[in-house]
Design a protein around this motif. Structure first.
Motif, PDB file in Angstrom:
ATOM      1  N   LEU A 297      56.094 -30.471  50.507  1.00 25.95           N
ATOM      2  CA  LEU A 297      56.038 -29.373  49.051  1.00 25.95           C
ATOM      3  C   LEU A 297      55.725 -28.203  49.680  1.00 25.95           C
ATOM      4  O   LEU A 297      55.958 -27.105  49.380  1.00 25.95           O
ATOM      5  N   LEU A 298      54.922 -28.134  50.684  1.00 25.15           N
ATOM      6  CA  LEU A 298      54.182 -26.320  51.073  1.00 25.15           C
ATOM      7  C   LEU A 298      55.339 -25.984  51.463  1.00 25.15           C
ATOM      8  O   LEU A 298      55.424 -24.741  51.892  1.00 25.15           O
ATOM      9  N   ALA A 299      56.197 -26.993  52.226  1.00 23.84           N
ATOM     10  CA  ALA A 299      57.561 -25.773  53.325  1.00 23.84           C
ATOM     11  C   ALA A 299      57.971 -25.276  51.753  1.00 23.84           C
ATOM     12  O   ALA A 299      59.359 -24.434  52.299  1.00 23.84           O
ATOM     13  N   GLU A 300      58.099 -25.886  50.705  1.00 19.01           N
ATOM     14  CA  GLU A 300      59.121 -25.397  49.352  1.00 19.01           C
ATOM     15  C   GLU A 300      59.051 -24.195  49.399  1.00 19.01           C
ATOM     16  O   GLU A 300      57.988 -23.127  49.413  1.00 19.01           O
ATOM     17  N   PRO A 301      60.149 -23.602  49.010  1.00 21.57           N
ATOM     18  CA  PRO A 301      59.637 -21.892  47.453  1.00 21.57           C
ATOM     19  C   PRO A 301      58.988 -22.551  46.614  1.00 21.57           C
ATOM     20  O   PRO A 301      58.281 -23.479  46.466  1.00 21.57           O
ATOM     21  N   GLU A 302      58.016 -21.496  47.122  1.00 22.47           N
ATOM     22  CA  GLU A 302      56.758 -20.890  45.839  1.00 22.47           C
ATOM     23  C   GLU A 302      56.983 -21.610  44.369  1.00 22.47           C
ATOM     24  O   GLU A 302      58.054 -20.394  44.239  1.00 22.47           O
ATOM     25  N   PRO A 303      56.581 -22.792  43.599  1.00 22.11           N
ATOM     26  CA  PRO A 303      56.332 -23.242  42.581  1.00 22.11           C
ATOM     27  C   PRO A 303      57.100 -21.750  41.465  1.00 22.11           C
ATOM     28  O   PRO A 303      55.628 -21.047  42.073  1.00 22.11           O
ATOM     29  N   ALA A 304      57.312 -21.369  40.396  1.00 19.76           N
ATOM     30  CA  ALA A 304      57.071 -21.191  39.126  1.00 19.76           C
ATOM     31  C   ALA A 304      55.372 -21.047  38.495  1.00 19.76           C
ATOM     32  O   ALA A 304      55.639 -22.507  38.051  1.00 19.76           O
ATOM     33  N   ALA A 305      55.368 -20.150  38.491  1.00 20.46           N
ATOM     34  CA  ALA A 305      53.517 -20.390  37.733  1.00 20.46           C
ATOM     35  C   ALA A 305      54.048 -20.652  36.536  1.00 20.46           C
ATOM     36  O   ALA A 305      55.121 -20.722  35.633  1.00 20.46           O
ATOM     37  N   CYS A 306      53.159 -22.392  35.813  1.00 20.90           N
ATOM     38  CA  CYS A 306      53.369 -22.735  34.627  1.00 20.90           C
ATOM     39  C   CYS A 306      53.275 -21.419  33.023  1.00 20.90           C
ATOM     40  O   CYS A 306      52.243 -20.483  33.753  1.00 20.90           O
ATOM     41  N   GLY A 307      53.442 -21.656  32.401  1.00 21.54           N
ATOM     42  CA  GLY A 307      54.086 -20.598  30.944  1.00 21.54           C
ATOM     43  C   GLY A 307      53.015 -21.298  30.549  1.00 21.54           C
ATOM     44  O   GLY A 307      52.311 -21.798  30.384  1.00 21.54           O
ATOM     45  N   ALA A 308      52.438 -19.802  29.675  1.00 25.13           N
ATOM     46  CA  ALA A 308      50.920 -20.293  28.802  1.00 25.13           C
ATOM     47  C   ALA A 308      51.096 -21.220  28.123  1.00 25.13           C
ATOM     48  O   ALA A 308      50.478 -21.749  27.335  1.00 25.13           O
ATOM     49  N   SER A 309      52.193 -21.426  27.875  1.00 27.09           N
ATOM     50  CA  SER A 309      52.905 -22.382  26.324  1.00 27.09           C
ATOM     51  C   SER A 309      52.791 -23.827  26.719  1.00 27.09           C
ATOM     52  O   SER A 309      52.960 -25.368  26.193  1.00 27.09           O
ATOM     53  N   CYS A 310      52.885 -23.744  27.979  1.00 29.35           N
ATOM     54  CA  CYS A 310      52.769 -25.142  28.788  1.00 29.35           C
ATOM     55  C   CYS A 310      51.854 -25.916  28.784  1.00 29.35           C
ATOM     56  O   CYS A 310      50.688 -25.981  29.312  1.00 29.35           O
TER      57      CYS A 310
END
Length: 340
Positions: A297-310
């Protein structure tokens, strides 16, 4: 791993001696209106295990297992008991950590397993001048490492049944029940919690028939929660003539209090009462594939941040809200009041 200069393991926390239990529970439910009677009931569960939750020890074991796989300093902070997240942030800031990846010990999307942890991290950072930026690693419910760990543990549980029962034993996957309203709002488009659990169960079960059931319900009975309850389902399976059952706690990553009490104590007692042979699969714990998953998981592309409605926070009494929603809000609050 150059994007991060530390790994932060984030967990729920739990008491480690009898005198910790009630202060821990009071800390968890502060401001949520959970009845004292409920706290005393849950305190008795902990005291039945010597006043010690397994969860902190399991976090320590996971961190030690991670060290050979992760070329980063590893920190650990809890939501509800020592080491608290704010104290860990102070330690990280003093050590000069600028940007950390957070591995949360919850694999699925919901307010209590995702958004609430993000809010806790944000509050802890706000308390600490110079606190590092923290990037949450993605949900890993369908990661091959998590699936492989749970598949191996399920096979091991099947092998503990008498040979003549293994072929037709029913796989029963369990996860923490939450209010239906919370489940419906989980994930960016709603309903992710149950859908993700079903996806993981299907990957682990393969061609075997399986069920998804729920445990650890809390809150007023008039508020709908995800069903069926695991003990009710055991009764239904026994009535239908099931030869044996393997419980698979797919909703958890370590054998903490809600696993060892709700499944190993209550559900096991129900199975004995019914004369239904039952074994219980281990959680992912420190399975080698689960441990190596964190490095992946550390080596994966950085995940998108959760949206405010998530995975939005449940409404609390006193906030503007639709008529009739207060009971659901109180139930959602108490869902995590005593959960690990």
């Amino acid at each position: 791993m150059g994007r991060y200069d530390a790994l932060l393991v984030v967990s729920f926390g739990g008491p480690e001696k009898p005198e910790d239990v009630m202060p821990f529970l009071e800390n968890v439910v502060r401001g949520r209106g959970v009845p004292r009677e409920r706290l005393l009931e849950v305190e008795a569960h902990y005291q039945g295990f010597g006043g010690v939750s397994p969860i902190n020890g399991q976090c320590r074991d996971l961190i030690e297992a991670l060290r050979p796989h992760v070329d980063l300093p590893i920190y650990w902070g809890n939501r509800n008991w020592h080491p608290f997240l704010a104290d860990t942030m102070r330690e990280m800031a003093a050590d000069g950590v600028r940007r950390a990846a957070a591995f949360i010990t919850a694999a699925y999307s919901s307010y209590s397993s995702c958004r609430q942890y993000l809010d806790d991290i944000a509050r802890a950072r706000a308390e600490v001048p110079g606190a590092p930026e923290v990037v949450r690693l993605r949900h890993y419910f369908d990661h091959p490492g998590f699936v492989a760990a749970m598949t191996d543990h399920t096979r091991e549980a099947l092998d503990r049944l008498p040979p003549e029962l293994r072929a037709d034993a029913r796989l029963v996957f369990t996860a923490h029940s939450i209010p239906v309203s919370m489940a419906a709002s989980s994930g960016p488009s709603g309903g992710a919690y149950e859908a993700q659990l079903r996806a993981t169960a299907s990957l682990v079960a393969g061609d075997r028939p399986w069920d998804l059931v729920w445990q650890s319900r809390s809150g007023p009975p008039q508020v709908p929660w995800l069903e069926p309850d695991v003990c009710d389902h055991l009764e239904a399976l026994a009535a239908a003539g099931a030869p044996a059952v393997v419980l698979v706690p797919i909703g958890f990553v370590s054998d903490h209090m809600e696993v060892v009490y709700d499944l190993d104590t209550e559900a096991a007692a129900k199975a004995r009462e019914l004369g239904l042979p039952m074994t219980r699969a281990a959680t992912a714990g420190t399975h080698p594939r689960f441990v190596s998953m964190v490095a992946e998981l550390l080596a994966e592309p950085e995940p998108a941040a959760c949206g405010a409605s998530c995975c939005p926070a449940p409404r609390r009494p006193g906030r503007p809200e639709p008529a009739g929603s207060t009971q659901a809000a109180q139930a959602a609050q108490s869902a995590q009041a005593v959960q690990e």
